[in-house]
Design an enzyme around this catalytic site. Structure first.
Site, PDB file in Angstrom:
ATOM      1  N   LYS A 155       0.524  -1.166   0.254  1.00 43.25           N
ATOM      2  CA  LYS A 155       0.038   0.139   0.013  1.00 43.25           C
ATOM      3  C   LYS A 155       0.706   1.421   0.154  1.00 43.25           C
ATOM      4  CE  LYS A 155      -4.525  -1.939   1.248  1.00 43.25           C
ATOM      5  NZ  LYS A 155      -4.939  -2.779   2.582  1.00 43.25           N
ATOM      6  N   ARG A 195      -2.616 -10.324   5.917  1.00 42.66           N
ATOM      7  CA  ARG A 195      -3.290 -10.087   4.332  1.00 42.66           C
ATOM      8  C   ARG A 195      -1.882  -9.645   3.766  1.00 42.66           C
ATOM      9  NH1 ARG A 195      -5.534  -7.942   0.027  1.00 42.66           N
ATOM     10  NH2 ARG A 195      -7.052  -8.277  -0.637  1.00 42.66           N
TER      11      ARG A 195
END
Ligand code: PMM
Length: 269
Positions: A208, A248
């Site tokens: 991210k 995750r």
């Protein structure tokens, strides 16, 4: 032991893997490779949640992911389905998924929570303030950690109200969803408070923007996937340190190695 959830995106437009696994066979092969790398769970999704992504028809979503879930579940993999649609969630559980991962925490589809209550699957309730067309429009907070905890508490209450017991509920602060990179780092600093609430916590920082922003403050240009996966592995260790249930990630091997080193450092207890 912190569990590792490996991402299998079966979408032609996911920003982080470029849609390379768009075909069923490639997605199944990718899932197998993640299991071989040590993934405890595979998160299979057919609708990109990247900023600006357009919604996918539920029928397309299902034709993308159901054959992949069926094949991987038949081989014994523990499957989670990344969907905001109740119909897809139920179909995925019938195909063998054990966890429904709803990034909207049951808000996008009013039927989601009741649908999951009617199965024996676990549900991940992620913090979410709306669809991702305008990524930062909802990123306004006075006290972000308290607000994320409060809003997740409302989603947990809604899940309980339709009969989903606490032991089937996982919460996720939703890094990058309605949060600027700096706000994501504030949530990181409050992770132990989320964990302290008693529900299992899932964390997704993999590849991210917050990682590239952190690197750039140190003058490092973080653009390559390998570098992003190394940064992700570091956040996996820090999340484990905060006591999360699972992380995750797109690339499982680096995170597994990082978590093994942490376990050696800390001891098993
Ligand atoms: N992030 C993405 C997709 N699904 N689910 C959960 N529970 N938590 C997350 O942080 C999360 C998620 C981002 O999409 P990507 O798979 O394309 O990186």
């Amino acid at each position: 032991m912190t569990l590792v959830m490996g991402v299998v995106n079966v979408t032609p437009d996911s920003f982080s893997d470029g849609g390379r696994y768009a075909s069923h066979d490639a997605a199944i092969a990718h899932g197998r490779a993640l299991v071989a790398d040590g993934a405890d769970l595979l998160d299979v999704g057919g609708e990109s949640t990247r900023p600006g992504a357009t919604r996918v028809a539920q029928s397309d979503e299902q034709s993308r992911i159901l054959p992949v879930i069926e094949a991987l579940a038949a081989e014994g993999a523990a499957i989670s389905v990344d969907t905001m649609n109740a119909g897809t969630a139920v179909a995925a559980v019938s195909a063998g998924a054990r966890v429904v991962n709803d990034v909207s925490g049951g808000l996008a589809d009013p039927d989601m929570l009741a649908a999951v209550a009617g199965t024996d699957a676990d549900i991940v309730l992620q913090h979410w303030r709306g669809h991702s067309a305008d990524m930062y429009r909802t990123a306004v907070y006075d006290d972000i950690v308290a607000e994320v905890i409060g809003e997740l508490g409302e989603r947990v209450a809604a899940a309980r109200a339709v009969g989903i017991p606490d032991h089937r509920i996982v919460i996720d602060p939703g890094f990058g969803f309605g949060k600027t990179p700096e706000q994501n780092w504030q949530v990181v600093r409050g992770l132990h408070r989320l964990v302290g609430g008693g529900h299992r916590v899932l964390v997704g920082t993999s590849r991210k923007r917050m990682l590239a922003v952190a690197a750039s403050s140190a003058g490092i240009d973080l653009t390559g996937e390998d570098d992003l996966d190394l940064a992700t592995a570091v956040t996996s260790v820090l999340a484990a340190q905060a006591g999360v249930w699972a992380v995750r990630v797109h690339e499982v091997a680096a995170t597994r190695l990082a978590l093994a080193v942490r376990t050696a450092w800390e001891g098993e207890g």
